[in-house]
Design an enzyme around this catalytic site. Structure first.
Site, PDB file in Angstrom:
ATOM      1  CB  CYS A 258       4.137 -30.707  35.893  1.00  0.00           C
ATOM      2  SG  CYS A 258       3.901 -30.048  34.226  1.00  0.00           S
ATOM      3  CG  HIS A 344       2.118 -35.228  34.253  1.00  0.00           C
ATOM      4  ND1 HIS A 344       1.300 -34.752  35.266  1.00  0.00           N
ATOM      5  CD2 HIS A 344       2.418 -34.158  33.485  1.00  0.00           C
ATOM      6  CE1 HIS A 344       1.102 -33.452  35.100  1.00  0.00           C
ATOM      7  NE2 HIS A 344       1.773 -33.066  34.028  1.00  0.00           N
ATOM      8  CD  GLU A 346       0.277 -37.592  36.903  1.00  0.00           C
ATOM      9  OE1 GLU A 346      -0.181 -36.831  36.031  1.00  0.00           O
ATOM     10  OE2 GLU A 346       1.433 -37.470  37.361  1.00  0.00           O
TER      11      GLU A 346
END
Length: 366
Positions: A258, A344, A346
């Protein structure tokens, strides 16, 4: 405060648009850049994501608070959003594992919100007009007074915010005996990123935002470096760009997510830009053009790299593109062990299609 007798509140946008609703959370006034997230779940993770620091969050899911607040599901040490806008604010919750209601949570952390407005209408308005500043108040109901306060709020364009959400002291995460050691430059890192490293035998040390490469190298002697997500304008962060340049010069393995993606671009003379609305949600389609594979991704960003500048660069190659708007979602540096993605992997909350990127980083460090 009884849900059925909530007091009035006002949402005023910078373009003069007004919404009248009911008070949610702490009684008071708050300001920030208004944005919306299209995710259907994960409101607690969204509230605590440091990338949302300074922003008023509009949730498009109709019910917020319905499954309560669980202590272990936070992405940082506190609520990061500046305020909440939602349709149905559910103080009563149904989940047995929850520790408290959203109302108790917001009052403890002094978060002001507004509910009972037509969020569909609001999102359509923001989508057409673009991101802008806004003010929520349940204590001031005079529009002229609210407008005067709103006029004082700075634009997100040009704001450096990562140093406000970064850790002030270094800390470690994971097993010290793990085979890989990763230095994390904390620009607003999410806890689930650290959990993903830990599950892959990585011992991470998290450093404050303005730590230099030399300081991290001397203190930790890491196997690789991670540049985290975070809030604000990447072009207002020359200190972080310089750190990324030094890591590249040392030819160390590096992974950015990001904001880390934007900083890797800036370190390679590729400019960034403020997006009209940004990407915030759990279902953005991204194509990995290296392996010709599509993945559904979780995203949260209001800035991006300039696509034409990436395509014209002889320093990086494109690895991922957004299938909705063709924005650049991933790059890797030619001749270096460095890559980044705009989204993202994760994904907390969100799909797990992109978790392989952590494994790719491990391979670079082997």
């Amino acid at each position: 405060m009884n849900y059925l007798t909530k007091l009035p509140a006002i949402l005023l946008l910078a373009d003069g648009t007004v919404f009248y609703g009911k008070a949610a959370g702490k009684m008071g006034t708050t300001t920030g850049e208004i944005c919306f997230n299209t995710g259907m779940t994960g409101y607690q993770e969204i509230f605590t994501d440091p990338s949302y620091f300074g922003q008023i969050m509009v949730t498009t899911n109709a019910h917020i608070g319905n499954y309560g607040i669980a202590n272990e599901e936070v992405e940082s040490g506190r609520i990061q959003i500046a305020g909440l806008v939602c349709k149905n604010y559910n103080i009563a919750y149904s989940r047995k594992q929850a520790n408290e209601s959203i109302q108790d949570y917001f009052q403890e952390q002094n978060i002001v919100g507004i509910s009972d407005i037509d969020t569909r209408q609001l999102v359509r308005h923001i989508r057409d007009k673009g991101a802008m500043n806004a003010i929520i108040s349940s204590e001031i109901l005079d529009l002229d007074e609210l407008k005067a306060k709103l006029d004082l709020v700075p634009s997100m364009d040009g704001l450096e915010l990562s140093s406000q959400v970064s850790t002030t002291e270094t800390y470690t995460f994971g097993d010290e005996a793990a085979p890989y050691r990763v230095a994390v430059l904390d620009l607003g890192v999410k806890k689930n990123i650290l959990r993903n490293f830990d599950s892959r035998e990585v011992y991470a040390k998290v450093f404050p935002a303005k730590t230099t490469y030399a300081e991290m190298e001397k203190d930790f002697a890491p196997t690789g470096y991670f540049i985290s997500n975070g809030p604000g304008d990447p072009s207002a962060m020359p200190y972080a760009v310089e750190t990324v340049k030094e890591i590249l010069a040392a030819d160390k393995p590096m992974f950015g997510i990001c904001l880390g993606h934007q900083l890797l671009a800036l370190a390679n003379d590729i400019p960034t830009q403020k997006m009209f609305n940004g990407h915030r949600g759990l279902n953005h389609p991204v194509k990995n053009i290296i392996i010709n594979h599509c993945e559904v991704t979780s995203q949260n960003h209001g800035f991006g790299v300039v696509p034409d500048a990436v395509r014209a660069s002889d320093k990086v190659e494109i690895t991922h593109v957004n299938l909705n708007d063709q924005s650049i979602e991933g790059i890797r540096v030619k001749g270096k062990k460095a890559f980044s993605v705009q989204y993202h992997p994760e994904s907390s909350p969100g799909p797990h299609d992109s978790r392989y990127l952590f494994d790719d980083f491990i391979k670079l460090m082997k």
